[in-house]
Design a protein around this motif. Structure first.
Motif, PDB file in Angstrom:
ATOM      1  N   THR A   1       4.982  40.382 -25.248  1.00  0.00           N
ATOM      2  CA  THR A   1       4.844  39.493 -24.099  1.00  0.00           C
ATOM      3  C   THR A   1       4.590  38.077 -24.599  1.00  0.00           C
ATOM      4  O   THR A   1       3.936  37.869 -25.627  1.00  0.00           O
ATOM      5  N   GLY A   2       5.139  37.130 -23.895  1.00  0.00           N
ATOM      6  CA  GLY A   2       4.840  35.724 -24.127  1.00  0.00           C
ATOM      7  C   GLY A   2       4.599  35.108 -22.766  1.00  0.00           C
ATOM      8  O   GLY A   2       5.467  35.176 -21.889  1.00  0.00           O
ATOM      9  N   GLU A   3       3.427  34.594 -22.558  1.00  0.00           N
ATOM     10  CA  GLU A   3       3.070  34.077 -21.238  1.00  0.00           C
ATOM     11  C   GLU A   3       2.815  32.568 -21.294  1.00  0.00           C
ATOM     12  O   GLU A   3       1.999  32.096 -22.085  1.00  0.00           O
ATOM     13  N   THR A   4       3.534  31.837 -20.444  1.00  0.00           N
ATOM     14  CA  THR A   4       3.319  30.389 -20.294  1.00  0.00           C
ATOM     15  C   THR A   4       3.111  30.039 -18.817  1.00  0.00           C
ATOM     16  O   THR A   4       3.785  29.157 -18.272  1.00  0.00           O
ATOM     17  N   PRO A   5       2.170  30.701 -18.149  1.00  0.00           N
ATOM     18  CA  PRO A   5       1.966  30.431 -16.722  1.00  0.00           C
ATOM     19  C   PRO A   5       1.391  29.052 -16.445  1.00  0.00           C
ATOM     20  O   PRO A   5       1.413  28.595 -15.295  1.00  0.00           O
ATOM     21  N   SER A   6       0.890  28.364 -17.478  1.00  0.00           N
ATOM     22  CA  SER A   6       0.357  27.017 -17.248  1.00  0.00           C
ATOM     23  C   SER A   6       1.433  26.091 -16.693  1.00  0.00           C
ATOM     24  O   SER A   6       1.122  25.089 -16.037  1.00  0.00           O
ATOM     25  N   ARG A   7       2.707  26.436 -16.923  1.00  0.00           N
ATOM     26  CA  ARG A   7       3.784  25.594 -16.413  1.00  0.00           C
ATOM     27  C   ARG A   7       4.019  25.796 -14.924  1.00  0.00           C
ATOM     28  O   ARG A   7       4.824  25.093 -14.322  1.00  0.00           O
ATOM     29  N   ALA A   8       3.301  26.763 -14.333  1.00  0.00           N
ATOM     30  CA  ALA A   8       3.374  26.958 -12.886  1.00  0.00           C
ATOM     31  C   ALA A   8       2.200  26.294 -12.166  1.00  0.00           C
ATOM     32  O   ALA A   8       2.035  26.476 -10.960  1.00  0.00           O
ATOM     33  N   MET A   9       1.404  25.520 -12.897  1.00  0.00           N
ATOM     34  CA  MET A   9       0.339  24.736 -12.256  1.00  0.00           C
ATOM     35  C   MET A   9       0.959  23.535 -11.546  1.00  0.00           C
ATOM     36  O   MET A   9       1.818  22.858 -12.103  1.00  0.00           O
ATOM     37  N   ASN A  10       0.481  23.238 -10.371  1.00  0.00           N
ATOM     38  CA  ASN A  10       0.876  22.011  -9.690  1.00  0.00           C
ATOM     39  C   ASN A  10      -0.013  20.891 -10.225  1.00  0.00           C
ATOM     40  O   ASN A  10      -1.155  20.740  -9.803  1.00  0.00           O
TER      41      ASN A  10
ATOM     42  N   GLY B   1      -3.406  20.905  -0.856  1.00  0.00           N
ATOM     43  CA  GLY B   1      -2.464  21.326  -1.888  1.00  0.00           C
ATOM     44  C   GLY B   1      -3.173  21.853  -3.120  1.00  0.00           C
ATOM     45  O   GLY B   1      -2.720  22.822  -3.747  1.00  0.00           O
ATOM     46  N   PHE B   2      -4.287  21.210  -3.462  1.00  0.00           N
ATOM     47  CA  PHE B   2      -5.080  21.680  -4.592  1.00  0.00           C
ATOM     48  C   PHE B   2      -5.622  23.073  -4.319  1.00  0.00           C
ATOM     49  O   PHE B   2      -5.564  23.955  -5.182  1.00  0.00           O
TER      50      PHE B   2
ATOM     51  N   TYR C   1       8.845  25.158  -5.289  1.00  0.00           N
ATOM     52  CA  TYR C   1       8.750  26.616  -5.356  1.00  0.00           C
ATOM     53  C   TYR C   1       8.419  27.121  -6.757  1.00  0.00           C
ATOM     54  O   TYR C   1       8.272  28.323  -6.967  1.00  0.00           O
ATOM     55  N   THR C   2       8.333  26.242  -7.720  1.00  0.00           N
ATOM     56  CA  THR C   2       8.065  26.671  -9.095  1.00  0.00           C
ATOM     57  C   THR C   2       6.579  26.715  -9.407  1.00  0.00           C
ATOM     58  O   THR C   2       6.188  27.106 -10.511  1.00  0.00           O
ATOM     59  N   TYR C   3       5.729  26.317  -8.453  1.00  0.00           N
ATOM     60  CA  TYR C   3       4.286  26.337  -8.657  1.00  0.00           C
ATOM     61  C   TYR C   3       3.688  27.625  -8.117  1.00  0.00           C
ATOM     62  O   TYR C   3       4.144  28.160  -7.107  1.00  0.00           O
ATOM     63  N   PHE C   4       2.635  28.090  -8.788  1.00  0.00           N
ATOM     64  CA  PHE C   4       1.923  29.262  -8.272  1.00  0.00           C
ATOM     65  C   PHE C   4       1.199  28.865  -6.991  1.00  0.00           C
ATOM     66  O   PHE C   4       0.572  27.828  -6.905  1.00  0.00           O
TER      67      PHE C   4
END
Length: 340
Positions: A152-161, A169-170, A226-229
């Protein structure tokens, strides 16, 4: 491997593990200042750190992808096992984040490793990695594989707004600010004793809309918004509290033991308060947990793999470890693994 059947073993287990963390650590206070500074959003100081218990998280630099972290972890796991990439005939990339929509990121990892295995992706939010281990085990037991590498390689930080337009929004993206990046990998193969001795899972799919990243599919193929969590953290926690404890109770009942029957309990970690709540609800002793969330944040499906890598060397033959996976969708999964 295509068209080939292999004598089925009786037992399958994890025989090596590796993990990889990005170099850059970002403190929660710094992240809060960056996220709220541009929009002039007024929040109490240290709100993010105090609400989540996360002090820092690792963030992948530009040019470091999910496949990068997965490949680095895979190399470490193979080295620990004394194996060459060509010794693997099944490669599963099991992650909530991928390099691209198509092709499967497993092929990117395979090209980097130089292996020639049957390669595919397994995706089920933060349960992806544990699901991948279970699928590898099933393939080996079915005689379709001799040895698997699950990465697994996880880069969920790129889904932060990173630039919410308002306090609302925050709040909508708050769960995304818990994210950190990481990679993990395990070798799965036949063993003489022990191995994976129990697996249980449950899906509560009526809650699939509670949280996630809506973009990239046929519903929202384009559009940065739509790319943000986005999701309701309180609602997610409520579902997990009910669903997770039920599956854990079933697992303990089948195992015929209490918490003293496990050397360690590896739980997917979202925030520190939720981990404390899990311990309170289930009664698991705190010293059996491997607490990573304060320093790494929520590293999605890499959470259990990173924890396993940290304790693998101290485990003795016969020690049992309970994995508890929690993922959006909603899904819960437990796995009992005994070190061979």
């Amino acid at each position: 491997m295509a068209g080939q059947m292999i004598d089925s073993p009786r037992r399958v287990g994890i025989t090596a593990v590796g993990s990889l963390l990005p170099d850059d650590a970002v403190a929660s206070d710094r992240l809060q200042a960056e996220v709220t500074g541009g929009g002039g959003i007024a929040l109490p100081p240290s709100l993010l750190r105090q609400a989540t218990g996360i002090t820092t998280r690792r963030i992948a630099r530009e040019g470091v992808y999910s496949s990068t972290l997965a490949t680095g972890s895979a190399r470490r796991a193979l080295t620990a096992a004394g194996l060459d990439p060509l010794d693997v005939d099944l490669l599963l990339f099991a992650s909530a984040t991928r390099d691209m929509a198509e092709p499967a990121t497993a092929h990117v990892v395979q090209a980097e490793l130089g292996s020639r295995a049957h390669a595919l992706d397994v995706t089920n939010a933060c349960n992806s990695f544990v699901n991948g281990i279970d699928l590898a085990r099933a393939m080996i037991l079915a005689g379709r594989s001799r040895r698997a590498l699950v990465v697994t390689g996880e880069t969920p930080s790129r889904a932060m707004n990173r630039a919410p337009a308002s306090a609302a929004g925050f709040r909508a993206g708050f769960a995304g600010y818990t994210f950190g990046d990481a990679g993990a990998a395990v070798v799965v193969e036949p063993v003489e004793r022990g191995g994976i001795v129990d697996v249980d899972a449950a899906a509560y799919s009526e809650h699939w809309e509670v949280g996630g990243i809506p973009g990239g599919g046929s519903r929202h193929p384009r559009g940065d918004a739509y790319t943000y969590f986005r999701g309701d953290g309180h609602q997610l926690r409520g579902v997990f509290e009910k669903a997770g404890t039920e599956v854990v109770d079933r697992t303990l009942h089948r195992a015929g033991t209490g918490w003293d029957g496990f050397a360690k309990v590896l739980v997917h970690q979202v925030t520190d308060p939720y981990l404390e709540r899990f311990a309170e609800l289930t009664g698991v002793p705190r010293d059996k947990l491997v607490r990573t969330v304060p320093e790494l944040g929520n590293v999605a499906s890499a959470s259990i793999g990173v924890q396993l890598d940290r304790v693998y060397g101290e485990l003795r033959t016969g020690d049992r470890v309970l994995f508890v996976g929690l993922g959006g969708g909603i899904s819960v999964m437990t796995m009992v693994w005994e070190k061979s």
